[in-house]
Write a protein that holds these residues in place. Structure first.
Motif, PDB file in Angstrom:
ATOM      1  N   VAL A  18       0.852  -1.194   0.000  1.00 13.51           N
ATOM      2  CA  VAL A  18       0.000   0.000   0.000  1.00 13.51           C
ATOM      3  C   VAL A  18       0.883   1.238   0.000  1.00 13.51           C
ATOM      4  O   VAL A  18       2.016   1.203   0.485  1.00 13.51           O
ATOM      5  N   PRO A  26       6.411   1.705  -1.102  1.00 13.14           N
ATOM      6  CA  PRO A  26       5.160   1.316  -0.446  1.00 13.14           C
ATOM      7  C   PRO A  26       5.422   0.463   0.790  1.00 13.14           C
ATOM      8  O   PRO A  26       6.458  -0.188   0.898  1.00 13.14           O
ATOM      9  N   TRP A  48      -9.159   1.834  -3.185  1.00  9.77           N
ATOM     10  CA  TRP A  48      -8.951   0.444  -3.571  1.00  9.77           C
ATOM     11  C   TRP A  48      -9.503  -0.482  -2.496  1.00  9.77           C
ATOM     12  O   TRP A  48      -9.528  -0.140  -1.310  1.00  9.77           O
ATOM     13  N   TYR A  60      -8.621  -5.060   2.909  1.00 11.86           N
ATOM     14  CA  TYR A  60      -8.116  -3.687   2.879  1.00 11.86           C
ATOM     15  C   TYR A  60      -9.102  -2.839   2.100  1.00 11.86           C
ATOM     16  O   TYR A  60      -9.633  -3.257   1.078  1.00 11.86           O
ATOM     17  N   GLY A  64      -4.915   4.029  -2.740  1.00 15.03           N
ATOM     18  CA  GLY A  64      -4.136   3.136  -3.588  1.00 15.03           C
ATOM     19  C   GLY A  64      -3.249   3.946  -4.503  1.00 15.03           C
ATOM     20  O   GLY A  64      -3.123   5.155  -4.340  1.00 15.03           O
ATOM     21  N   VAL A  66      -2.843  -0.296  -4.792  1.00 14.81           N
ATOM     22  CA  VAL A  66      -2.333  -1.378  -3.955  1.00 14.81           C
ATOM     23  C   VAL A  66      -2.096  -2.602  -4.836  1.00 14.81           C
ATOM     24  O   VAL A  66      -2.627  -2.692  -5.946  1.00 14.81           O
TER      25      VAL A  66
END
Length: 75
Positions: A18, A26, A48, A60, A64, A66
């Motif tokens: 993420v 990320p 996302w 989740y 994003g 992601v």
């Protein structure tokens, strides 16, 4: 007794990648199942959702983009 070579395999965990609030690389969060068990969908311009394919459970929901990937290294 011969050892099972499957027990000698080093696990490469599944990661949910993420974006970070500070930019750069990320963040990676370890997930318990293989990458193919998850569905990744863009649900808005910057939103996302990641769900489990077999149950629809949301894993989740947030900013994003992601991705769900196999870790490039074992833990």
């Amino acid at each position: 007794m011969a050892e099972d070579p499957q027990n000698d395999l080093i696990p490469y965990p599944t990661l949910l990648r993420v974006p970070t609030w500070y930019g750069g690389l990320p963040d990676g969060h370890v997930l318990p199942l293989e990458p193919t068990a998850y569905q990744v969908e863009q649900t808005g311009p910057d939103r996302w959702t990641v769900t489990l394919k077999h149950s629809g459970e949301v894993v989740y929901q947030g900013i994003g983009p992601v991705e769900v990937v196999e870790s490039p290294a074992p833990f």
